[in-house]
Design an enzyme around this catalytic site. Sequence first.
Site, short mmCIF file in Angstrom:
data_model
loop_
_atom_site.label_atom_id
_atom_site.label_comp_id
_atom_site.label_asym_id
_atom_site.label_seq_id
_atom_site.Cartn_x
_atom_site.Cartn_y
_atom_site.Cartn_z
N LYS A 57 41.40 43.17 41.84
CA LYS A 57 41.68 43.89 40.60
C LYS A 57 40.47 43.75 39.68
O LYS A 57 40.24 42.72 39.07
CB LYS A 57 42.92 43.32 39.89
CG LYS A 57 43.45 44.32 38.89
CD LYS A 57 44.03 43.76 37.63
CE LYS A 57 43.10 43.41 36.55
NZ LYS A 57 42.38 44.52 35.89
N GLU A 88 37.53 30.33 37.27
CA GLU A 88 36.17 30.31 36.72
C GLU A 88 36.27 30.90 35.32
O GLU A 88 36.40 32.11 35.16
CB GLU A 88 35.23 31.15 37.59
CG GLU A 88 35.07 30.66 39.01
CD GLU A 88 34.18 29.42 39.11
OE1 GLU A 88 33.76 28.88 38.07
OE2 GLU A 88 33.91 28.99 40.24
P1 NAD Z 1 39.44 38.51 30.70
O1 NAD Z 1 40.08 37.19 30.85
O2 NAD Z 1 39.76 39.32 29.49
O3 NAD Z 1 39.78 39.46 31.95
C1 NAD Z 1 39.52 39.05 33.28
C2 NAD Z 1 40.46 39.80 34.21
O4 NAD Z 1 41.79 39.34 34.02
C3 NAD Z 1 40.49 41.31 34.01
O5 NAD Z 1 40.47 41.95 35.27
C4 NAD Z 1 41.81 41.51 33.30
O6 NAD Z 1 42.34 42.80 33.49
C5 NAD Z 1 42.66 40.44 33.98
N1 NAD Z 1 43.89 40.08 33.27
C6 NAD Z 1 44.14 40.14 31.94
N2 NAD Z 1 45.41 39.74 31.68
C7 NAD Z 1 45.97 39.40 32.86
C8 NAD Z 1 47.26 38.91 33.25
N3 NAD Z 1 48.21 38.68 32.36
N4 NAD Z 1 47.48 38.68 34.56
C9 NAD Z 1 46.51 38.89 35.48
N5 NAD Z 1 45.28 39.37 35.17
C10 NAD Z 1 45.01 39.62 33.88
O7 NAD Z 1 37.86 38.23 30.83
P2 NAD Z 1 36.66 39.25 30.57
O8 NAD Z 1 36.59 39.54 29.11
O9 NAD Z 1 36.75 40.37 31.55
O10 NAD Z 1 35.40 38.35 31.01
C11 NAD Z 1 34.66 37.56 30.15
C12 NAD Z 1 35.07 36.11 30.30
O11 NAD Z 1 34.86 35.68 31.64
C13 NAD Z 1 34.21 35.15 29.46
O12 NAD Z 1 35.04 34.18 28.89
C14 NAD Z 1 33.27 34.53 30.48
O13 NAD Z 1 32.73 33.27 30.10
C15 NAD Z 1 34.16 34.43 31.66
N6 NAD Z 1 33.36 34.33 32.89
C16 NAD Z 1 33.40 33.15 33.59
C17 NAD Z 1 32.62 33.01 34.75
C18 NAD Z 1 32.64 31.75 35.56
O14 NAD Z 1 32.20 31.78 36.70
N7 NAD Z 1 33.14 30.64 35.03
C19 NAD Z 1 31.83 34.08 35.18
C20 NAD Z 1 31.84 35.26 34.44
C21 NAD Z 1 32.63 35.36 33.30
#
Ligand code: NAD
Length: 488
Positions: A170, A245
């Site tokens: 997804k 992550e």
């Molecule tokens: P996000 O948490 O808003 O979204 C990530 C994913 O989760 C999306 O596909 C979203 O649609 C999905 N999602 C949202 N609600 C959900 C639910 N209730 N159930 C299942 N899936 C759901 O994150 P983002 O804004 O896309 O990404 C940025 C964040 O990611 C930052 O905090 C960044 O630090 C982190 N990040 C971490 C790493 C790592 O390896 N640790 C790498 C890249 C980004």
Amino acid sequence: MKMFILGESADAESAATFDVANPATGDTVDSVPRGGREDARRAIDAAEDAFKVWSEKPSIERSRVLLKIAEHVRANVEDLARTLTQEQGKPLGESRSEVNSFANTCEYYAGLIGRERGAQTPFSTGEGFFIVTKRPLGVVGAILPWNFPVSLMGWKLGPGLAAGNTFVVKPASTTPLTDIKVANLLGKAGLPPGAVNIVTGPGGVVGEELLDNPKVAKIAFTGETATGKRIMEGSAKSIKRLTLELGGSDPMIVCDDADLELAVEGAAWGRFRNCGQSCTSVKRLFLFETIADGFVKNLVEKVKTIKVGNGLDGSTHMGPVHTNEQREKVESMVEDAEGRGAKDLVKGGRPEQKELANGNFYTPTILGDVDYEAQIAREECFGPALPIFIVKDLEEAIERANDTPYGLGSSVWTKNIERAYHAAERMQAGTTWVNSPPIARAEVPFGGFKQSGFGRELGIEGLDHYYETKSIQVLEYGKGKKWAFPIN
Ligand code: NAD
């Protein structure tokens, strides 16, 4: 574009769609199906059927398919990179490097699979022996963020497919297009239909079905810490395996004996690559007081040369912030710091050029004299704003650096190896880079301490997270019976 289920393009059952916008122009790049729970279920069923085929393939065949996938992706790098820049905003050079890194990850795991060794070990009692083997988990739900949609899909598919698992991916709603294009190359590489499916749609619907569905054995999630907490909660219902992550607020410590020219470059690269939207971006910079003035002067000069623009323009160094909502968050963090007395060393903001007016642009910002209680010091700032803190020595720097709920990356810049080890051992972070900006490598395990998540991606450890450990205990024939019932 359409979703990708059972090796074919697919619409949502509801026939609903949504648009994907270009963050540099506000124009629509394409539209994709608004998948619902029923579409996610169809993909999960397809992945479950494909698991029976894929997991039975000899590892050498899985390895060959992964190499072929890498070949197809590399052959299409220009097209994929262009789409990535259009939907995500990053400059073309960064997009190329991201697409190539997807191929690298596949190649790394293609090389690793089939080369692991197990062991047969005698029981301590001498009655027989045990064998520890590994089994793939089954269907994995890969939930992706928008900042590195392609490389982070590779971090999951590479080890997961190598180990024999199948996937429902997804993507983030704002960056599904390049992932769909990659998925369309997989069949050509010999991956059985259904082994990787892509379902587009809201996290609260498609993502929640992945959490609810008992056929999904594992969730591999990258995203914000707040969403990670929900993923953990939702996965509890069927005790899914998890790798999380999550967010970070990475510190960079520059000591008085560092190569300052290199460190200035590292700070600029570490903060402004991908418009500051990397999980391991340098989000807090700690400078020893004795070198601070010269360092800041050179960093400010360097940062003022960063050219902001549309990522498709070859002269652009930094693209737009991914969404307007994200830009507003950065703005509000900068205003909060300014309100608490921070000094604008480089005053950023929305650029005035007419051609950038419809994009979510925000120019590089550097803040000095930042209060440790400011939001930008305490929370993750996911954009091109860098707070600088002055410290008297390494102990103070480490203490301040660790004063955060996050623990993803960190770096220390010094020519003294003892100092480097001392800091690396004490920094509460999954990775400490020494004299290097945050660069992930396929062979090095990556993940977080504290609220930056758990489990590891990449490296041999990354492969382990796609296996169940299975123990086989064998009582050797004729070795005597040391157990009897009832037990006396
Ligand atoms: P996000 O948490 O808003 O979204 C990530 C994913 O989760 C999306 O596909 C979203 O649609 C999905 N999602 C949202 N609600 C959900 C639910 N209730 N159930 C299942 N899936 C759901 O994150 P983002 O804004 O896309 O990404 C940025 C964040 O990611 C930052 O905090 C960044 O630090 C982190 N990040 C971490 C790493 C790592 O390896 N640790 C790498 C890249 C980004």
